[in-house]
Design an enzyme around this catalytic site. Sequence first.
Site, short mmCIF file in Angstrom:
data_model
loop_
_atom_site.label_atom_id
_atom_site.label_comp_id
_atom_site.label_asym_id
_atom_site.label_seq_id
_atom_site.Cartn_x
_atom_site.Cartn_y
_atom_site.Cartn_z
N GLU A 183 0.84 -1.21 0.00
CA GLU A 183 0.00 0.00 0.00
C GLU A 183 0.87 1.25 0.00
O GLU A 183 1.68 1.45 0.91
CB GLU A 183 -0.89 -0.03 1.25
CG GLU A 183 -1.77 1.20 1.39
CD GLU A 183 -2.73 1.08 2.58
OE1 GLU A 183 -2.92 -0.04 3.12
OE2 GLU A 183 -3.29 2.11 2.96
N HIS A 222 -5.11 7.91 -0.51
CA HIS A 222 -3.67 8.09 -0.72
C HIS A 222 -3.35 8.57 -2.13
O HIS A 222 -2.47 9.41 -2.32
CB HIS A 222 -2.92 6.80 -0.40
CG HIS A 222 -3.10 6.36 1.03
ND1 HIS A 222 -2.55 5.23 1.53
CD2 HIS A 222 -3.79 6.94 2.06
CE1 HIS A 222 -2.88 5.10 2.82
NE2 HIS A 222 -3.64 6.12 3.15
N ASP A 247 -8.33 -0.52 -0.58
CA ASP A 247 -8.78 0.26 0.58
C ASP A 247 -9.70 1.37 0.08
O ASP A 247 -9.26 2.36 -0.52
CB ASP A 247 -7.58 0.87 1.32
CG ASP A 247 -6.95 -0.12 2.29
OD1 ASP A 247 -7.41 -1.28 2.36
OD2 ASP A 247 -5.99 0.27 2.99
N ASP A 293 -11.30 1.20 4.41
CA ASP A 293 -10.28 1.70 5.34
C ASP A 293 -10.64 3.15 5.64
O ASP A 293 -10.07 4.07 5.06
CB ASP A 293 -8.88 1.59 4.74
CG ASP A 293 -7.82 2.02 5.75
OD1 ASP A 293 -8.18 2.21 6.92
OD2 ASP A 293 -6.65 2.16 5.36
C1 GLT Z 1 -3.45 2.96 8.88
C2 GLT Z 1 -3.30 3.55 7.50
C3 GLT Z 1 -3.99 2.76 6.48
C4 GLT Z 1 -3.42 1.37 6.31
C5 GLT Z 1 -3.60 0.54 7.50
C6 GLT Z 1 -2.88 -0.77 7.30
S1 GLT Z 1 -3.15 1.31 8.96
O1 GLT Z 1 -4.76 3.19 9.34
O2 GLT Z 1 -3.78 4.88 7.53
O3 GLT Z 1 -4.03 3.39 5.25
O4 GLT Z 1 -4.13 0.74 5.27
O5 GLT Z 1 -1.63 -0.78 7.89
MN MN Z 2 -5.73 6.61 4.56
MN MN Z 3 -5.17 2.04 3.95
#
Ligand code: GLT
Ligand code: MN
Ligand code: MN
Length: 393
Positions: A183, A222, A247, A293
Site C-alpha cells: 500500500e 492516498h 482500501d 479503510d
Molecule cells: C493505517 C493507515 C492505512 C493502512 C492501515 C494498514 S493502517 O490506518 O492509515 O491506510 O491501510 O496498515
Molecule cells: Mn488513509
Molecule cells: Mn489504507
Amino acid sequence: MAASFDPVREDLFTFGLWTVGNPGRDPFGDAVRPVQDPNHLVRKLAEIGAYGVNLHDNDLVPFGASASEQARIVGEFKKTLADTGMKVPMATTNLFTHPVFKDGAFTSNDPKVRAFALQKTMRAMDLGAELGAKIFVFWGGREGCEADACRDPRTAWQRMRESMDFLCGYAKDQDYGMRFALEAKPNEPRGDLYLPTTGHMLHFISTLEHHEMVGVNPEVAHEVMAGLSFAHNVAQAMACDKLFHIDLNGQKIGRYDQDLRFGSEDQKGAFLLVRLLEGTLGGKRYEGPRHFDAHAYRSEDEAGVWEFAKGCMRTYKILHARAKAFDQDAEVRQLIAEQKDAALDPLLAGGFSRQKADALKAASIDVDAAAKRGLGYERLDQLLVEHLLGVRS
Ligand code: GLT
Ligand code: MN
Ligand code: MN
C-alpha cells in the site's frame, strides 16, 4: 420492485478493526469514543451484513502481551468468528505506532530496528495465518524521512526489497499460501514516504525475487492526496493482475489523509471506481474483498459509527446499480462503441512486422477529417452525471 441496497455476505464487504474501532483521536485532540472490544466489533459487523474483518497484530493482541495472554485473546476471537461466520481475509503488522519505529521499520538505519520489524512481521504473519488470512498488507507508514540526508534513498529502496524478499521466503517456507499487497502513500506521517504511489509499487514489485506473490493494495485517499486519478491507478493494477486488495474511502484533494466514509466525497470518482471494480463496462471484475479503510467523523458516538459503516456499503451498492444502468444505456453504448476500420485494424494489432511498418507508412489517412470530427464526450459525460444523480435509469 426497488433494488435493495442492504449489504449481504456475498458482497464481500470488510472493515479493519482499526476503522470501526477508531476512537477519533487526531493530532490536536484526544479520543472522543471509547476503545471497543474486537469481539463486539465483529458481532456488530456481522449484524450489519459485512463479510469479514481485517486487523493489525496489535488491533487484537496488545504490544508486548505474553504468550498466554495472546493465546487467550486469539482463542476468544476465533470463537467469535466461528459464532458469527465472519472471515479474516487480510492481516497486517503495525510498524508505525511504537516509538521504536520513529525513523522507519524495514528502512531504519538501525539494524536492531530492522531486525525487530522482520521479527514482528513474521509473528503477525503467524497470527494472520492462524485466523485464515490469505492476504498480508504492507503499509510503510514510517518508511520515509524529513531530514533527507539521513540515508541514501537508494539504500531505503534496497532495504525494502530485501525485507520483501525475505518475508516472501518466510511465507513460502511456512506454506501459508499468502499473497502480499503493498500500500502506497505519498506522505503523512512522514514528510515524504518512500514508494509514494501505486505506480511506484507496481514497478518495485517487478524487481522482487517472488514478484508473482506480491501485488498492491491501493487506497482512494492516498492516490487522491497525490492528485492522481484513483480509477486509473486501479485500472493499471488490474491490467497486470496485481490488484490483490483495495482500501476504499473518501478524500478531498489537497488535504491530510481523511479516510472518510466511502463515496462521501468525489462521487464521480467513486462511480468510475465501482464501475471498474464490478466490470459493468466489460472486462474482468475484481473478485477480492471490498475493504473499507475509513472511519466515522469525530462528531460521532457509537451509533454514528454503525451509520458510517452501513453508509460505506450502501453507497457502494448504489453506485454499482448506477454503473450497471449507465453501461446498459443504449445511447451510452453507442457513444463509446469501438470504432472499426477494416483496412487499418489489422495493421494496429499483433505487434511489429516489417510488412506492417511498410503498409502503415504507405497508408493514406484523412487526418483533417479525423481532426474535425466531434467526439460527443459532452453528451457522454452529461449522461454519466444524470445516471449518477438518479434522473436516468
Ligand atoms: C493505517 C493507515 C492505512 C493502512 C492501515 C494498514 S493502517 O490506518 O492509515 O491506510 O491501510 O496498515
Ligand atoms: Mn488513509
Ligand atoms: Mn489504507
